[in-house]
Structures are given as structure tokens and as C-alpha cells.
Design a protein around this motif. Structure first.
Motif, PDB file in Angstrom:
ATOM      1  N   GLU A  91       4.576  -5.700 -10.696  1.00  0.00           N
ATOM      2  CA  GLU A  91       4.592  -6.326  -9.322  1.00  0.00           C
ATOM      3  C   GLU A  91       5.913  -6.227  -8.451  1.00  0.00           C
ATOM      4  O   GLU A  91       5.956  -6.450  -7.036  1.00  0.00           O
ATOM      5  CB  GLU A  91       4.351  -7.998  -9.362  1.00  0.00           C
ATOM      6  CG  GLU A  91       2.633  -8.196  -9.649  1.00  0.00           C
ATOM      7  CD  GLU A  91       2.489  -9.518 -10.067  1.00  0.00           C
ATOM      8  OE1 GLU A  91       3.193 -10.319  -9.873  1.00  0.00           O
ATOM      9  OE2 GLU A  91       1.228  -9.999 -10.649  1.00  0.00           O
ATOM     10  N   LEU A  92       7.013  -5.810  -9.263  1.00  0.00           N
ATOM     11  CA  LEU A  92       7.966  -5.629  -8.302  1.00  0.00           C
ATOM     12  C   LEU A  92       7.967  -4.694  -7.224  1.00  0.00           C
ATOM     13  O   LEU A  92       7.148  -3.771  -7.323  1.00  0.00           O
ATOM     14  CB  LEU A  92       9.286  -5.035  -9.363  1.00  0.00           C
ATOM     15  CG  LEU A  92       9.981  -5.581 -10.299  1.00  0.00           C
ATOM     16  CD1 LEU A  92      10.800  -5.001 -11.341  1.00  0.00           C
ATOM     17  CD2 LEU A  92      10.604  -6.894  -9.735  1.00  0.00           C
ATOM     18  N   PRO A  93       8.720  -4.894  -5.945  1.00  0.00           N
ATOM     19  CA  PRO A  93       8.605  -3.835  -5.106  1.00  0.00           C
ATOM     20  C   PRO A  93       9.184  -2.469  -5.470  1.00  0.00           C
ATOM     21  O   PRO A  93       9.825  -2.168  -6.542  1.00  0.00           O
ATOM     22  CB  PRO A  93       9.891  -4.071  -4.005  1.00  0.00           C
ATOM     23  CG  PRO A  93      10.423  -5.386  -4.593  1.00  0.00           C
ATOM     24  CD  PRO A  93       9.836  -5.584  -6.101  1.00  0.00           C
ATOM     25  N   ALA A  94       8.395  -1.182  -4.970  1.00  0.00           N
ATOM     26  CA  ALA A  94       8.765  -0.059  -5.284  1.00  0.00           C
ATOM     27  C   ALA A  94      10.127   0.329  -5.723  1.00  0.00           C
ATOM     28  O   ALA A  94      10.356   1.250  -6.549  1.00  0.00           O
ATOM     29  CB  ALA A  94       7.974   0.881  -4.305  1.00  0.00           C
ATOM     30  N   GLU A  95      10.911   0.079  -4.592  1.00  0.00           N
ATOM     31  CA  GLU A  95      12.325   0.385  -4.961  1.00  0.00           C
ATOM     32  C   GLU A  95      12.851  -0.005  -6.157  1.00  0.00           C
ATOM     33  O   GLU A  95      14.098   0.450  -6.609  1.00  0.00           O
ATOM     34  CB  GLU A  95      13.282   0.131  -3.663  1.00  0.00           C
ATOM     35  CG  GLU A  95      13.561  -1.286  -3.382  1.00  0.00           C
ATOM     36  CD  GLU A  95      12.271  -1.837  -2.242  1.00  0.00           C
ATOM     37  OE1 GLU A  95      11.228  -1.356  -2.272  1.00  0.00           O
ATOM     38  OE2 GLU A  95      12.597  -2.856  -1.652  1.00  0.00           O
ATOM     39  N   ASP A  96      12.595  -1.182  -6.770  1.00  0.00           N
ATOM     40  CA  ASP A  96      13.228  -1.702  -7.951  1.00  0.00           C
ATOM     41  C   ASP A  96      12.562  -0.866  -9.154  1.00  0.00           C
ATOM     42  O   ASP A  96      13.193  -1.103 -10.259  1.00  0.00           O
ATOM     43  CB  ASP A  96      12.519  -3.031  -8.166  1.00  0.00           C
ATOM     44  CG  ASP A  96      13.499  -4.077  -7.283  1.00  0.00           C
ATOM     45  OD1 ASP A  96      14.564  -3.565  -6.616  1.00  0.00           O
ATOM     46  OD2 ASP A  96      13.224  -5.102  -7.051  1.00  0.00           O
ATOM     47  N   LYS A  97      11.617  -0.120  -8.732  1.00  0.00           N
ATOM     48  CA  LYS A  97      10.981   0.726 -10.190  1.00  0.00           C
ATOM     49  C   LYS A  97      11.373   2.128 -10.042  1.00  0.00           C
ATOM     50  O   LYS A  97      11.045   2.922 -10.846  1.00  0.00           O
ATOM     51  CB  LYS A  97       9.512   0.436 -10.193  1.00  0.00           C
ATOM     52  CG  LYS A  97       9.305  -0.954 -10.496  1.00  0.00           C
ATOM     53  CD  LYS A  97       7.849  -1.178 -10.795  1.00  0.00           C
ATOM     54  CE  LYS A  97       7.061  -0.877  -9.221  1.00  0.00           C
ATOM     55  NZ  LYS A  97       5.660  -1.881  -9.222  1.00  0.00           N
ATOM     56  N   ALA A  98      11.752   2.733  -8.655  1.00  0.00           N
ATOM     57  CA  ALA A  98      11.882   4.042  -8.243  1.00  0.00           C
ATOM     58  C   ALA A  98      12.589   4.748  -9.520  1.00  0.00           C
ATOM     59  O   ALA A  98      12.282   5.761  -9.779  1.00  0.00           O
ATOM     60  CB  ALA A  98      12.530   4.411  -7.128  1.00  0.00           C
ATOM     61  N   ASP A  99      13.759   4.106 -10.260  1.00  0.00           N
ATOM     62  CA  ASP A  99      14.887   4.857 -11.002  1.00  0.00           C
ATOM     63  C   ASP A  99      14.038   4.945 -12.284  1.00  0.00           C
ATOM     64  O   ASP A  99      14.625   5.833 -12.899  1.00  0.00           O
ATOM     65  CB  ASP A  99      15.781   3.928 -11.276  1.00  0.00           C
ATOM     66  CG  ASP A  99      16.935   4.114 -10.032  1.00  0.00           C
ATOM     67  OD1 ASP A  99      16.603   4.902  -9.014  1.00  0.00           O
ATOM     68  OD2 ASP A  99      17.932   3.564 -10.093  1.00  0.00           O
TER      69      ASP A  99
END
Ligand SMILES: O=C(O)CCC(=O)C(=O)O
Ligand SMILES: [Fe+2]
Length: 580
Positions: A91-99
Motif C-alpha cells: 500500500e506504500l505510495p509508488a515513490e517509496d517502492k520505485a527503487d
């Protein structure tokens, strides 16, 4: 990142690329969720009922390949915390998972969607997945997600407990199989990987799958499936829904355990269906053998009638297993063969390499791979290169030849395989790979090179056994390029694609008969006979038909060295084909 199902699924109809063909999609009929899959109370295992628990596990592993465990010793709080932290991750926002998002196959910690080979998928899977290693913890934890903030703390505790649970179950299994306690400890179950699956609600669950039918290539899998239904197991040609049970783990047998148990235990095929209302999150812990581990059937489980190394038993074994799963997905049959071949074969190592190459090509060419096939291939390659026969060669061989092969860096080499060996060994390598990894690769390459050098020394250039050691001459730079050995010929041919395996594979749509053989021989009659039979499935077919049996070994040797097939065999095969 935008390919993740969770990034775009809202309010969409199901895209065409997620629609499975009618024969593999779940359809509309309701699969009963039942408690047919045995539920085993591990609380009893420490008391006087241990023998009963051992029997229950063994029976479930033989009949279903799956069971659930309760009273397993992992606390409810830890299970809940773990599930919650995984849900929070997705559920994290996309920017927190992008890496973490990656389409690179070998990236150890990655967030991806569908299968490990998205671009190669025939049909995409309705799932996103986060996967990373869990052992040894101190090393792995550094590459895990940093968000949610408690991720590392909770998943570390969970993975330690799950590994312990896995070891306990493996101890019970080893007891049931009559193996020494701790048989599966150490290298056989040393590698621990977690795969967290997230299946968002799906617009049409009847047309697609979260994970296509597959069998895990692990030793043992421990699944935290939460409280949403979706897992189905194939049993007696029927799908059974695995009921989500409070505080239970689903445990299943992987391919490696099939091999070690000499097929006493079976790894069942399973798949994941989606639903249209709630997201489903699950976490599978795979206990796998370490990369340098030799996986082979336990000696005490090899029956007197199963003579290892005899062509007949090889083919019997593989055909039995192969046929069973060919009916469904040929890819998995091939993976099974891959996992089994090294232990049942005494082909010269050059032929062995050839077979591996062909199989590998075949696996890669079967598009309907579901998931994890690539991993099975990788596992297999690790195993293959360290088969007992290669290990034995290494022990006895003189290191000079190996060293010479590895150090020969002249680039007029005509041998693509040699190039590969050298690359694997890190010759001329300037990358910044970790030294330990490099050492491992070097060992593997030395093993491959040793097996080659042994074969070529034994056989000489013309493929004849001359038994004598030839003295190595200094290389003349102006000398014409040497002719390729059979081994290199095939490596080269395979690279150029001319070693296409065209003989049909037997499956339910394809009955292979003497007529098939005749057609094949007619089609290839302009080629030297040895080339007509240079096909693994043809050799397999010949081995299984009455008439040739273990003489196929001699034919395989001709194929590997590209020497003429003795007239008698040629006539025999022709006449077998003519009986059609
Ligand atoms: O999500 C599930 O229920 C099963 C997952 C699975 O089969 C796998 O990850 O191999
Ligand atoms: Fe699975």
C-alpha cells in the motif's frame, strides 16, 4: 513500475494480455474449498504422538504433496505482524517502492509483476511480487525494503522462525523416510528466499490466474496464506481449494525433495485464482539447497531394482515422471527431467552437456512458463555442473589440463563453449563481482573444464578411445584452426540454432510412434545418419522402445563424437521405423 497490477487495475476491464486460453483459465465452475488437504497438529510432535505425526506428514506428502500445520510454534502475533507489514508494503505510495522495482532476473531483492520474465510471458499473471533472500540474515537484511519502518525487524524475526519450522518439518520427514536426523539440514535447506505475492481484486477471475499451474522448484515451501481463499492444488486431475485456516501454515513438497526422496514424496501442481472483491496477500518461504549443493536421491532410498547409471532406469524414471506432468504443462515435465537427469545418467560428460543444452533451449522456448521456471533452470545448472560424476572427475584429474584450458586466452579459439567456460571462470574479467561469488563461479567453471578435458583426453580428436596421454605441443600461431570435437561441434551448432530438437515430444496431443520415427528419418535422409539421430527425444524414444534399450548409450556416444553409427544400429533403427 507502472506495469504493476496494483498501479493500474482500478476500474479497468481485464486486458487481453491477462486472458488465459480456455483450457487453462479457471472458468466459472466453483471449485469446492475443502479440508481434504490434511491438517496436521504439530503440537503432538514433541509428545508421545510423534510417530503418528511423522506418519501423517508422510502420507500427506505422498498423496497430496501438500498439508497444513497448526500448533506449529510460531506466535499468532508474529504471523499477524508479518502479514500486516507485507500488506502495508504494497500500500506504500509508488515513490517509496520505485527503487525496488526491477525487471532484471538476477536482482536479489526486487519488486516485480507477473513472472520473472514479464516480456516473455505468453499471458501475464494477475499478481505483483516482492522477493528477496532471508539467509544469512546479517547479509541479506541490508538489501530489504526500508519501508514500512518495521519491515526489517518483523520480517527478520519471521524468517528465522519460518526457517526453524521448516527444519522441524524436514526432521519429521527424514524420520519418516528412515534417513538420519538432520539429513536435510545444512546445505540442502540452507538457502531461504521469501516471495510475497499480492493479488489485487480482479475484474474477471474466471479468465485469468494469479499464478499459473506450477510445482515449486524448492526443497520445501512454507506459505502464510492469510484469510483470503485463492490457492488450489491439483489432485487426481481435480482442483482442490485450500481452505484458509486461522493460524495455520500451508506446507508443500518441492522438486528437490522429490529428487532426494527418490520420488517417495511428490510435489503437487498448484495455481492461484483471483477474486473480484478483496486483495489477497500471501508469503511463501522457499527452503532451497545452496548453490554448491549436490542434490541426489538418498542412497538408502534407491531400490535394488533401480540401478543408477543404467540407461534403462534413467529412461524409466524420467518417462514415468515426465508423462505424468506432460499432460498438463510440458515445461514442468522438462524441469523434472532436468532435475533428475544428472543422477541417472552415465553418458560421457560431453553428451551430458549436450543434453543440458538441448533441454535448456527447450525450456526457454516453451512460452507457457507460468512462474519460476527460470529459477528451476538456474538451480538445475548449479546442480548439473556439480553432478557426482563431475565431482569424481575433478578428484582424479590432473589440474594441468584444466589450468591450461582456463589460461589459454588466444582469441582464435573456435570453441564457444570454451569461451563460456573462460568467462565463467573470470578470465580477463574486470567487473567488480564479489570475490566469494567469483570463487564459486571459478569452481564451477573448473568443474566444467575438467569434465571436458577428461573426455577429450580419453577420446582423442577422432573420437576413438586411444587410452594414451598425448604430450601437449607448443601452439603454432600460423597453424590452421583445429577441427572441432563433437562436443564443440554441438555447442557451436546449438548456438547457431542448427541443433534444433525436432523430434516430437510425447504428450497427450502428440502420440509418438514408429510412424513418427519413420517420418523423421525420411525428412532427414539427406544427412549423415548420426545427425538424423542427434535429437534427445528421438534417443529417448528409442530407449523406451523394445529393441534398443541400453544400446542407446552407444548411439549417444556416436552423437556426441559425431562418429559414424555402426551399420547394425542403422539397419535396426530403419527396420524399426519400417514396422510402422
Ligand atoms: O499465493 C499462494 O497462495 C501460492 C503462492 C505460490 O504457489 C508460490 O509462490 O509458489
Ligand atoms: Fe507455488
Amino acid at each position: 513500475m507502472e506495469k504493476l497490477v496494483s498501479s493500474w487495475f482500478n476500474n479497468k476491464t481485464l486486458p487481453q494480455s491477462y486472458i488465459f486460453p480456455p483450457e487453462t483459465r479457471p472458468g466459472n465452475h466453483i471449485i469446492p474449498r475443502s479440508n481434504t488437504i490434511p491438517v496436521i497438529d504439530l503440537g503432538n510432535a514433541s509428545a508421545h504422538d510423534r510417530t503418528l505425526v511423522v506418519q501423517q506428514i508422510l502420507k500427506a506428502s505422498q498423496e497430496f504433496g501438500f498439508f497444513q500445520v497448526i500448533n506449529h510454534g510460531i506466535s499468532e502475533d508474529l504471523m499477524n505482524d508479518t502479514m500486516n507489514v507485507f500488506k502495508e508494503f504494497f500500500e506504500l505510495p509508488a515513490e517509496d517502492k520505485a527503487d525496488l522495482y526491477s525487471e532484471e532476473f538476477n536482482r536479489p531483492c526486487k519488486l516485480y509483476t507477473s513472472s520473472a520474465n514479464y516480456d516473455g510471458d505468453k499471458v501475464h499473471l494477475w499478481r505483483d511480487s516482492l522477493r528477496h533472500p532471508c539467509h544469512p540474515l546479517e547479509e541479506c537484511i541490508k538489501i530489504w525494503p526500508q519501508k514500512p519502518t518495521r519491515y526489517r525487524e518483523i520480517v527478520a524475526a519471521y524468517s528465522i522462525e519460518a526457517k526453524k519450522l521448516g527444519s522441524r518439518i524436514l526432521d519429521l520427514i527424514s524420520e519418516g523416510l528412515g534417513l538420519d536426523l538432520g539429513y536435510f539440514g545444512n546445505k540442502l535447506s540452507e538457502s531461504v528466499v521469501i516471495s510475497v505475492n499480492h493479488y489485487p481484486p480482479c475484474p474477471d477471475p474466471s479468465l485469468t490466474l494469479g499464478i499459473a499451474k506450477h510445482c515449486d522448484p524448492s526443497l520445501l515451501t512454507i506459505l502464510l496464506q492469510g484469510d483470503v481463499f485463492g490457492l488450489q492444488v491439483l489432485n487426481d486431475d481435480k482442483w482442490i481449494g485450500v481452505e484458509p485456516l486461522h493460524n495455520a501454515f500451508v506446507v508443500n513438497i518441492g522438486h528437490q525433495l522429490e529428487v532426494v526422496s527418490n520420488n517417495r514424496l511428490k510435489g503437487a501442481e498448484h495455481r492461484v485464482v483471483t477474486n473480484s472483491t478483496v486483495a489477497r496477500t500471501t508469503a511463501a518461504i522457499f527452503l532451497n539447497p545452496s548453490e554448491d549443493c549436490i542434490v541426489e536421491p538418498a542412497k538408502s532410498l534407491i531400490g535394488a531394482d533401480e540401478c543408477l547409471g543404467e540407461c534403462g532406469s534413467l529412461f524409466l524414471w524420467t518417462s514415468e515422471l515426465g508423462k505424468a506432468s506432460l499432460e498438463g504443462n510440458p515445461t514442468f515435465a522438462i524441469v523434472r527431467l532436468l532435475l533428475l537427469l544428472p543422477f541417472f545418467i552415465h553418458f560421457p560428460s560431453s553428451v551430458l552437456h549436450l543434453l543440458f543444452q538441448v533441454f535448456r533451449e527447450k525450456i526457454m522456448s516453451v512460452a507457457d512458463v507460468g512462474t519460476r521456471v527460470e529459477e528451476a533452470v538456474v538451480t538445475f545448472e548449479g546442480i548439473a555442473i556439480l553432478t557426482p560424476s563431475v565431482a569424481e572427475i575433478l578428484q582424479n584429474d590432473d589440474d594441468d589440463a584444466v589450468a591450461e584450458i582456463l589460461q589459454n586466452d588466444d582469441d582464435d579459439a573456435v570453441d564457444p563453449h570454451l569461451e563460456r567456460i573462460k568467462n565463467e571462470a573470470g578470465v580477463n574479467e574486470s567487473d567488480d563481482e564479489k570475490p566469494a561469488k567469483k570463487d564459486q563461479r571459478k569452481e564451477a567453471a573448473v568443474a566444467a573444464a575438467a569434465s571436458f578435458s577428461k573426455e577429450s583426453k580419453k577420446k582423442g580428436r577422432d573420437g576413438q578411445d586411444d587410452g594414451k596421454k598425448k604430450k601437449r605441443k607448443k601452439k603454432d600461431p600460423n597453424a590452421p584452426k583445429r577441427a572441432m570435437t563433437g562436443f564443440f561441434y554441438f555447442s557451436q551448432a546449438e548456438r547457431e540454432g542448427s541443433l534444433s530438437s525436432t523430434f516430437p515430444i510425447e504428450n497427450q496431443n502428440n502420440l509418438v510412434t514408429m510412424r513418427t520415427l519413420k517420418n523423421h528419418l525420411d525428412r532427414t535422409k539427406s544427412l549423415p545418419f548420426v545427425k538424423c539421430i542427434a535429437d534427445f527425444h528421438l534417443l529417448l524414444f528409442l530407449a523406451m522402445s523394445n529393441g534398443l534399450g541400453s544400446d542407446v548409450l552407444a548411439l549417444a556416444a556416436c552423437v556426441s563424437t559425431e562418429t559414424a553409427v555402426p551399420e547394425g544400429y542403422h539397419l535396426l533403427i530403419e527396420s524399426m521405423a519400417n514396422t510402422s
